[in-house]
Scaffold this motif. Sequence first.
Motif, PDB file in Angstrom:
ATOM      1  N   ALA A 267       0.809  -1.221   0.000  1.00 39.45           N
ATOM      2  CA  ALA A 267       0.000   0.000   0.000  1.00 39.45           C
ATOM      3  C   ALA A 267       0.843   1.273   0.000  1.00 39.45           C
ATOM      4  N   ARG A 268       1.996   1.262   0.677  1.00 42.19           N
ATOM      5  CA  ARG A 268       2.836   2.467   0.812  1.00 42.19           C
ATOM      6  C   ARG A 268       4.035   2.361  -0.132  1.00 42.19           C
ATOM      7  N   LYS A 269       3.784   2.570  -1.399  1.00 47.26           N
ATOM      8  CA  LYS A 269       4.846   2.387  -2.394  1.00 47.26           C
ATOM      9  C   LYS A 269       5.860   3.521  -2.406  1.00 47.26           C
ATOM     10  N   GLU A 270       5.483   4.704  -1.978  1.00 51.88           N
ATOM     11  CA  GLU A 270       6.418   5.833  -1.974  1.00 51.88           C
ATOM     12  C   GLU A 270       7.101   5.906  -0.612  1.00 51.88           C
ATOM     13  N   GLN A 271       8.370   5.502  -0.582  1.00 52.41           N
ATOM     14  CA  GLN A 271       9.130   5.465   0.671  1.00 52.41           C
ATOM     15  C   GLN A 271      10.596   5.754   0.397  1.00 52.41           C
ATOM     16  N   GLU A 272      11.306   6.093   1.465  1.00 52.54           N
ATOM     17  CA  GLU A 272      12.766   6.215   1.376  1.00 52.54           C
ATOM     18  C   GLU A 272      13.386   4.829   1.495  1.00 52.54           C
ATOM     19  N   VAL A 273      14.346   4.563   0.634  1.00 51.82           N
ATOM     20  CA  VAL A 273      15.053   3.282   0.624  1.00 51.82           C
ATOM     21  C   VAL A 273      16.535   3.546   0.825  1.00 51.82           C
ATOM     22  N   THR A 274      17.156   2.752   1.683  1.00 51.36           N
ATOM     23  CA  THR A 274      18.592   2.871   1.930  1.00 51.36           C
ATOM     24  C   THR A 274      19.303   1.612   1.450  1.00 51.36           C
ATOM     25  N   VAL A 275      20.353   1.793   0.677  1.00 56.16           N
ATOM     26  CA  VAL A 275      21.191   0.691   0.211  1.00 56.16           C
ATOM     27  C   VAL A 275      22.581   0.882   0.808  1.00 56.16           C
ATOM     28  N   THR A 276      23.074  -0.124   1.509  1.00 59.84           N
ATOM     29  CA  THR A 276      24.390   0.002   2.144  1.00 59.84           C
ATOM     30  C   THR A 276      25.248  -1.211   1.817  1.00 59.84           C
ATOM     31  N   ILE A 277      26.527  -0.936   1.543  1.00 57.82           N
ATOM     32  CA  ILE A 277      27.547  -1.975   1.353  1.00 57.82           C
ATOM     33  C   ILE A 277      28.681  -1.601   2.307  1.00 57.82           C
ATOM     34  N   PRO A 278      28.580  -1.992   3.570  1.00 53.22           N
ATOM     35  CA  PRO A 278      29.472  -1.461   4.612  1.00 53.22           C
ATOM     36  C   PRO A 278      30.954  -1.679   4.334  1.00 53.22           C
ATOM     37  N   ARG A 287      14.312   7.537  -3.146  1.00 49.01           N
ATOM     38  CA  ARG A 287      12.884   7.511  -2.815  1.00 49.01           C
ATOM     39  C   ARG A 287      12.120   6.876  -3.971  1.00 49.01           C
ATOM     40  N   THR A 288      11.295   5.908  -3.646  1.00 47.06           N
ATOM     41  CA  THR A 288      10.528   5.227  -4.675  1.00 47.06           C
ATOM     42  C   THR A 288       9.383   6.112  -5.163  1.00 47.06           C
ATOM     43  N   ASP A 289       8.960   5.873  -6.420  1.00 46.59           N
ATOM     44  CA  ASP A 289       7.878   6.649  -7.008  1.00 46.59           C
ATOM     45  C   ASP A 289       6.529   6.007  -6.691  1.00 46.59           C
ATOM     46  N   ALA A 290       5.496   6.486  -7.341  1.00 47.06           N
ATOM     47  CA  ALA A 290       4.149   5.999  -7.066  1.00 47.06           C
ATOM     48  C   ALA A 290       3.985   4.527  -7.427  1.00 47.06           C
ATOM     49  N   ASN A 291       4.859   4.011  -8.304  1.00 49.04           N
ATOM     50  CA  ASN A 291       4.844   2.590  -8.652  1.00 49.04           C
ATOM     51  C   ASN A 291       5.713   1.747  -7.728  1.00 49.04           C
ATOM     52  N   GLY A 292       6.356   2.373  -6.738  1.00 50.43           N
ATOM     53  CA  GLY A 292       7.241   1.660  -5.833  1.00 50.43           C
ATOM     54  C   GLY A 292       8.641   1.465  -6.369  1.00 50.43           C
TER      55      GLY A 292
END
Length: 647
Positions: A267-278, A287-292
Motif C-alpha cells: 500500500a505504501r509504495k512511496e518510501q525512502e530506501v537505503t542501500v548500504t555496502i558497509p 525515494r521510490t515513485d508511485a509505482n514503488g
Amino acid sequence: MLNRFSAVVVAVLAWHAGAFAAPSPQHETPQDQAPQNQASQNQPLQNQPLQNQTLQNIYGRTHQNLDGRWHYIVDPYETGYYDYRRKPYDESEKGSGGYYDDRQPKDKGDIVEYSFDGSPTLAIPGDWNSQDARLEFYEGTVWMRQKFDAAPKDGKRYFLYFGAVNYEAHVYLNGKKLGSHKGGFTPFQFDVTGKLAAGSNTVVVKADNKRHQDEIPTVSTDWWNYGGITRDVLLAEVPATYIADYKVQLAKGDARRIEGYVQLDGARKEQEVTVTIPEANLSAKVRTDANGRATIRIPVKALRYWSPEDPKLYGMTIAAGGDKVSDRIGFRTIETRGRDILLNGKSTFWRGVSLHDESPLIPGRLRGSGDMRMLLQWAKDMNCNYVRLAHYPHSEEMIRLADEMGLMVWAEVPVYWTISWQNPATLQNAQQQLTELVVRDKNRASVVVWSIGNETPVSEPRNAFMFKLADTVRALDDTRLVGAALEVHRKGNEVTVEDPLADKLDLASFNEYAGWYWASNKDMLDFHFNIPYDKPVMITEFGADALGGFHGDADTRWSEEYQDQLYKNQFRMLEAIPGLRGMTPWVLVDFRSPRRPHPYFQDFWNRKGLISQTGKRKQAFHTLKAYYDKKQQQYQQNKQNQQNQQN
C-alpha cells in the motif's frame, strides 16, 4: 508505439508468474491489496516493475520450510483432477471433487477412493523416479500432500514459494486452488495472504511431467525426465509493504558505477530506501515513485572485483520502512572486444565443463548444497574457472555456490533441439522461462552468459523464434553476454558454422562431435575449422562415451583410451582456431538418459562423463586438467608481458 514483439515481451514481464504461474480465477488477490501497477511502455524493459513475480532473494526472507516427507498418490489417468466427462473438478461450480479435497470418509457408508494418509511418502525436494522403483520411467501425474502449522499475523503478507516443480504444477491450499505453473526448472509463488488458517494447513500439488510437442522442452531430450517437486517449498512472510525486487550490479561496461533499482510492493509504495555496502564504505538513499520504483546509482572508487581467482562477495543491505533484506553480491564487468572476452577489462580463457543437475552417486536430482558443492569442486579440481549449467536453469543455491567458489556460469533455458517454432504459446512459454531465470539470478556475479538454446536446427520459423528470445534476454539484462549452443556444418574436410542466429549472439558458440558422431580418432585430424565471425569462439560441447573401467586401445569405442585420445586430438584441432577463448566439454559426470539403452556400455546412462557414475575419474579427466593448466599459464604469461610493456 510498441511493435508486436515488444508488446509480447511487455506482456511476459507484466505477468512474470502469470499464465505459467497463473492464479486461479476463483481465488484472486483480495481487493484491498492493490496489485502492482502496469509497467510504463516507454521504460527500458529491464527497469520495468514485474507483476506477481517471485520474491528476490527468497532465502533472505523470513520463511518456514515445508520440505520433508510428503504423502503421494500416483494418478496415471488423472482421476483426481478430471471427472468422468473429462472436466476438471476445480473448474466445476463447487470447485471440489478432486484429490486436493483430501477427504476423509464421513462414516462407514461413505465412499472415498483415495487416501493421502494411507499412501507412502517422498522426500521433498526430490524427484519420484529415483525414490520409487515403480516410477523410474513414469511420466504422468503424481499428487503430493504436506500438512503444516501456521500462525498468520495481521499486517503481514504471505507467499507460498516453489523452487521448481517438473513440469506442470497445480497447487491447492486447504482445498482451494491457488493456481498453476508450467516449466520444470524455474521458481514460482502464490500470494496466500488471508488464505492461511491459524493452526493446521494442507498444501496439495498435482505435478505432471508428461512430455508434449508444444512445450519447453519438447518431447525429445537427452536427459532423464525427473518428475516432482525437485526444489524447496517455502512459506515466506514479509511486511504489508515490502521489498519485492532489486538489482545491484556494476553498470554495463563501467567498473566505477553501481547501477540498479529497488521495487517495493504494497500500500505504501512511496518510501525512502537505503542501500548500504558497509565493507566497501558505500551507501545510497533513494525515494521510490508511485509505482514503488527507485533507480540506484552509486559511484565507486575502490572495489575488489569478483573473479574466479578472487571471488569476493560484499554484504549488502536494502532497507525500506519495516522491511530489510541482506544479500552477498559480487561486482565484475564482462564484455567482448573482437575475439577477446574481457573479465574486469582483462582477456580471459574460459576453462570449462558442462554438467547436469543430477547426482551420480545418489540417484536423482541434486538434493542440497552438499551434492552441488561436490560437483563444482570436481570442476575446480580439473582447474576449471567456468561451468555450463545445461540444459535448463539449475537451482538458485547452485548459482550462489558458484558465486562463492569462483566459477563463471553459462545459464541456459531448455529450448532444445526441435520444438514448435510456429506456435505462439510455445514462444510465450520460452520467453516466460527465460524471464524467470534472469529475474532470479540477475544479482549473481558468476552468471556471465544467458543461453537461449541448444542445437536448434536452422530454418526461417526457428530463426524468427530464436531472434525474439535474443531480443527478450537483452531487454531484460544488457550487462551479460548472450549465447546459444549452435550446430556445425561440414563441407568436405572443412567444419564451419552457418547460422543467422550467430549474428544475434556475443559468442561464436557451438557443439561439435568430431571423432564420435562423425569421423574417428584415426581421421578426425583431417578436418579443420573455419569460423567466419569476428567474435570469441566458445566450444560448448565435444566428447566421447567411455564406460569407466573399460579399457582398450585408442581405436576401441567406449574405452577410456578412445575418449582420452579424442580429447588430445580435439585440442590439436581447436588450437588452430584463431578466436578460441574457451570450452565446456561434454560432460563432467555420466548421467541418466532414456535415449541410451545399450545393455552393457550404457544401461540408460550417457557415458560422456569425465567422471564415472561411481565418482571415479576417467583418463580424459587428467588430460583435460593438464590442458587447462597449460592454458592458465599461457594467459598468466600474456598478462605479465602486458604489464611489463606498460611499465
